[in-house]
Enzyme design. Structure first.
Site, PDB file in Angstrom:
ATOM      1  N   TRP A 132      53.741  30.645   6.537  1.00 22.69           N
ATOM      2  CA  TRP A 132      54.991  31.384   6.361  1.00 22.69           C
ATOM      3  C   TRP A 132      55.143  32.013   4.991  1.00 22.69           C
ATOM      4  CZ3 TRP A 132      56.902  28.885   2.218  1.00 22.69           C
ATOM      5  CH2 TRP A 132      56.708  27.508   2.110  1.00 22.69           C
ATOM      6  N   PRO A 157      51.326  34.076  14.177  1.00 29.37           N
ATOM      7  CA  PRO A 157      52.082  33.952  12.921  1.00 29.37           C
ATOM      8  C   PRO A 157      52.848  32.626  12.898  1.00 29.37           C
ATOM      9  CG  PRO A 157      52.486  36.061  14.017  1.00 29.37           C
ATOM     10  CD  PRO A 157      51.811  35.163  15.011  1.00 29.37           C
ATOM     11  N   GLU A 226      41.525  28.020   5.015  1.00 29.12           N
ATOM     12  CA  GLU A 226      42.047  28.391   3.686  1.00 29.12           C
ATOM     13  C   GLU A 226      43.291  27.537   3.479  1.00 29.12           C
ATOM     14  OE1 GLU A 226      40.833  30.464   1.475  1.00 29.12           O
ATOM     15  OE2 GLU A 226      39.314  31.551   2.626  1.00 29.12           O
ATOM     16  N   CYS A 260      49.553  30.022  -2.479  1.00 28.46           N
ATOM     17  CA  CYS A 260      48.488  29.015  -2.573  1.00 28.46           C
ATOM     18  C   CYS A 260      47.810  29.067  -3.937  1.00 28.46           C
ATOM     19  CB  CYS A 260      47.474  29.209  -1.452  1.00 28.46           C
ATOM     20  SG  CYS A 260      46.763  30.853  -1.446  1.00 28.46           S
TER      21      CYS A 260
HETATM   22  P1  NAD Z   1      51.241  24.618   7.987  1.00 28.70           P
HETATM   23  O1  NAD Z   1      49.934  23.931   7.894  1.00 28.70           O
HETATM   24  O2  NAD Z   1      52.458  23.810   8.143  1.00 28.70           O
HETATM   25  O3  NAD Z   1      51.254  25.659   9.202  1.00 28.70           O
HETATM   26  C1  NAD Z   1      50.360  26.733   9.296  1.00 28.70           C
HETATM   27  C2  NAD Z   1      50.264  27.180  10.731  1.00 28.70           C
HETATM   28  O4  NAD Z   1      49.652  26.161  11.515  1.00 28.70           O
HETATM   29  C3  NAD Z   1      51.574  27.517  11.405  1.00 28.70           C
HETATM   30  O5  NAD Z   1      51.401  28.715  12.136  1.00 28.70           O
HETATM   31  C4  NAD Z   1      51.782  26.339  12.352  1.00 28.70           C
HETATM   32  O6  NAD Z   1      52.521  26.669  13.502  1.00 28.70           O
HETATM   33  C5  NAD Z   1      50.355  25.996  12.739  1.00 28.70           C
HETATM   34  N1  NAD Z   1      50.130  24.619  13.179  1.00 28.70           N
HETATM   35  C6  NAD Z   1      50.806  23.503  12.822  1.00 28.70           C
HETATM   36  N2  NAD Z   1      50.240  22.406  13.402  1.00 28.70           N
HETATM   37  C7  NAD Z   1      49.184  22.853  14.128  1.00 28.70           C
HETATM   38  C8  NAD Z   1      48.200  22.203  14.938  1.00 28.70           C
HETATM   39  N3  NAD Z   1      48.175  20.875  15.102  1.00 28.70           N
HETATM   40  N4  NAD Z   1      47.256  22.968  15.540  1.00 28.70           N
HETATM   41  C9  NAD Z   1      47.237  24.305  15.368  1.00 28.70           C
HETATM   42  N5  NAD Z   1      48.142  24.974  14.619  1.00 28.70           N
HETATM   43  C10 NAD Z   1      49.107  24.253  13.993  1.00 28.70           C
HETATM   44  O7  NAD Z   1      51.288  25.536   6.667  1.00 28.70           O
HETATM   45  P2  NAD Z   1      52.550  26.295   6.084  1.00 28.70           P
HETATM   46  O8  NAD Z   1      53.506  25.270   5.584  1.00 28.70           O
HETATM   47  O9  NAD Z   1      52.990  27.318   7.068  1.00 28.70           O
HETATM   48  O10 NAD Z   1      51.923  27.066   4.849  1.00 28.70           O
HETATM   49  C11 NAD Z   1      51.920  26.595   3.538  1.00 28.70           C
HETATM   50  C12 NAD Z   1      50.553  26.050   3.188  1.00 28.70           C
HETATM   51  O11 NAD Z   1      49.586  27.084   3.342  1.00 28.70           O
HETATM   52  C13 NAD Z   1      50.415  25.599   1.757  1.00 28.70           C
HETATM   53  O12 NAD Z   1      49.715  24.383   1.717  1.00 28.70           O
HETATM   54  C14 NAD Z   1      49.578  26.686   1.109  1.00 28.70           C
HETATM   55  O13 NAD Z   1      48.848  26.292  -0.009  1.00 28.70           O
HETATM   56  C15 NAD Z   1      48.704  27.095   2.233  1.00 28.70           C
HETATM   57  N6  NAD Z   1      48.189  28.440   2.026  1.00 28.70           N
HETATM   58  C16 NAD Z   1      46.860  28.598   1.735  1.00 28.70           C
HETATM   59  C17 NAD Z   1      46.351  29.868   1.493  1.00 28.70           C
HETATM   60  C18 NAD Z   1      44.902  30.078   1.154  1.00 28.70           C
HETATM   61  O14 NAD Z   1      44.425  31.211   1.220  1.00 28.70           O
HETATM   62  N7  NAD Z   1      44.163  29.060   0.795  1.00 28.70           N
HETATM   63  C19 NAD Z   1      47.198  30.975   1.546  1.00 28.70           C
HETATM   64  C20 NAD Z   1      48.544  30.762   1.823  1.00 28.70           C
HETATM   65  C21 NAD Z   1      49.028  29.493   2.081  1.00 28.70           C
END
Ligand code: NAD
Length: 472
Positions: A132, A157, A226, A260
């Site tokens: 998000w 998304p 990532e 991130c």
């Molecule tokens: P999140 O892990 O909570 O969710 C990410 C996505 O995964 C969402 O679309 C969610 O619906 C989906 N999801 C959740 N559980 C799942 C499952 N069991 N199986 C499949 N899909 C599932 O992450 P978030 O809170 O949305 O994002 C923030 C995190 O993302 C932070 O830790 C940040 O560091 C990381 N991030 C990393 C990068 C990078 O390039 N390394 C870039 C941006 C954000």
């Protein structure tokens, strides 16, 4: 499903979760369209992608308007939409030359009489599961090179920020030959996606990344992850402290620290610590939140409602263990949104959550060091390895220290450049990710499967060659 507005706290948006049957039929539709898409070749696909970028640019005001409700921020939303179109144009321009550079000559095998003709084909259906924090950029960052490679793309998304998808679907309707579709919903939709696709890219938290990797392993498909970070910045004694304070602040607080590649730990040399901290505090206190006027100020609300409490818990834990708060330090509930001014913490220790876990907020824990070797060791003392930064008196000094940091992308004489420089190949280390770089050439090449046409130019081998007692 309902989505919360981060500025008002109200659940003012409702969207339909894509059902299991709809996901399967979208996947089947995309699979059916993919061979023709791949057969268009890189130039043909590039032409369609350029049109996709142009339609996004034409629709930018409506996409950015929806995105700014999703995220509570206006300027960053406009930058995101422009950045997404720029990413499409960049890959469309680059891909034909990249395909042309693939080895295509017939190779003489070291097996006598055999020639090898290399061939390449894309994974038919690519899938992305997205977070998000930068909803538009991160929903397309892997899908665009996958499409340019010849894959069809199914994108999920985040359910926290779904509003931008409506205007994006209107954009897609104007480019019907593009095999790209969005599916909507939470974790179960992400799980269903993994069961449908041939290659999955996940951007999100490390905890969810592990689940995605496990599910992908069950499907025997590649997973590129990532994940989170705890990025360090080292500032040496030869750096100008006032300049370093400006760079450190920006690198830590852009997008309210919900990035991130945000700097989450600062190590500054004792010789310059006093002027550095004085300037950092002065700069931090000049930063405004975007409340009540969303069109002025720097720091918007937290996007995800539990995020403010999590960040506050890190600050409170640090205070309880002896940290001093030099600025900020307390989340503010204003008009239904949750805000935090830049928070600078001194006297931090490695026992504090704010030094070990990803905070994902505008928080700068500052550690003073005497010995650069000790600073490097502390910077590397983390389970993460996403990116890092070094500020020094010269590029040579910064590079010498930077090359010893265990992370994928190291910014020198600046901070948090990872996301701004789209063609710097970097592979995340430790708990920050898995798989080839999404940036640089491998961003596209990872979606191609190498095939070999093995040509027997001599005598075909018969069973007699394997007869017991046969003489060679
Ligand atoms: P999140 O892990 O909570 O969710 C990410 C996505 O995964 C969402 O679309 C969610 O619906 C989906 N999801 C959740 N559980 C799942 C499952 N069991 N199986 C499949 N899909 C599932 O992450 P978030 O809170 O949305 O994002 C923030 C995190 O993302 C932070 O830790 C940040 O560091 C990381 N991030 C990393 C990068 C990078 O390039 N390394 C870039 C941006 C954000």
């Amino acid at each position: 499903m309902k989505a919360r507005n981060p500025r008002t706290g109200e659940e003012d948006y409702e969207f339909a979760v894509t059902s299991r049957e709809e996901i399967a039929s979208e996947a089947a539709r995309l699979r059916a369209a993919q061979p023709a898409w791949e057969a268009m070749g890189p130039e043909g696909r590039a032409a369609v992608m350029m049109r996709f970028a142009a339609v996004i640019e034409a629709a930018a005001p409506s996409i950015a308007a929806a995105l700014s409700v999703d995220t509570g921020r206006q300027a960053v939303s406009r930058i995101e939409v422009q950045g997404c179109a720029g990413n499409i144009r960049g890959w469309a321009a680059k891909a034909p030359a990249l395909f042309a550079s693939l080895p295509s000559e017939v190779e003489q095998s070291f097996t006598p009489g055999v020639e090898i003709v290399p061939a390449y084909s894309a994974y038919p259906l690519f899938g992305a599961i997205c977070p998000w924090n930068f909803p538009v950029i991160l929903s397309h960052i892997d899908a665009v090179p996958a499409l340019m490679a010849g894959c069809a793309a199914l994108v999920k998304p985040s359910e926290i920020t779904p509003r931008f998808v409506e205007p994006m679907r209107e954009v897609l309707a104007q480019v019907p030959e593009l095999p790209l579709a969005y599916i909507m919903g939470g974790p179960e939709v992400g799980q269903a996606l993994i069961e449908e696709v041939d290659y999955v890219c996940f951007t999100g938290s490390t905890a969810t990344g592990r689940k995605v990797a496990e599910a992908a392993a069950r499907q025997l498909i590649p997973a590129n992850l990532e994940l989170g970070g705890k990025d360090p910045m080292i500032i040496t004694a030869s750096a100008d402290p006032e300049w370093a304070a400006g760079v450190a602040l920006r690198s830590s607080i852009v997008a309210t620290g919900q990035a991130c590649q945000s700097i989450e730990r600062i190590y500054v040399a004792r010789d310059i610590a006093e002027p550095f901290l004085a300037k950092l505090v002065e700069n931090a206190q000049a930063v405004e939140i975007t409340y009540p006027d969303p069109s002025s100020g720097h720091l918007g609300p937290f996007i995800f409602s539990p995020q403010g409490a999590k960040v506050q818990a890190h600050i409170d834990d640090a205070k309880a263990k002896g940290a001093r708060v030099l600025s900020g330090g307390q989340i503010e509930e204003l008009g239904g949104g949750t805000y935090l001014r830049p928070t600078i913490l001194a006297d931090v220790t490695t026992e504090m959550a704010v030094m070990r876990e990803e905070t994902f907020g505008p928080v700068l824990p500052v550690t003073i060091f005497d010995d650069i070797e000790d600073a490097i060791a502390q910077a590397n003392d983390t389970e993460y390895g996403l990116s890092a930064a070094v500020l020094a008196g010269s590029m040579e000094e910064a590079a010498r220290i930077g090359s010893r940091l265990e992370a994928g992308a190291i910014s020198l004489q600046d901070g948090a450049m990872t996301s701004m420089v789209g063609d710097a190949a970097n592979e995340s280390r430790k708990a920050s990710g898995l798989g080839p770089s999404r940036m640089g050439n491998s961003g596209l090449l990872r979606f191609l499967r190498r095939q070999s046409l093995i040509q027997q130019t001599g005598q075909a081998i018969t069973i007699d060659a394997y007869a017991e007692g046969a003489r060679g």
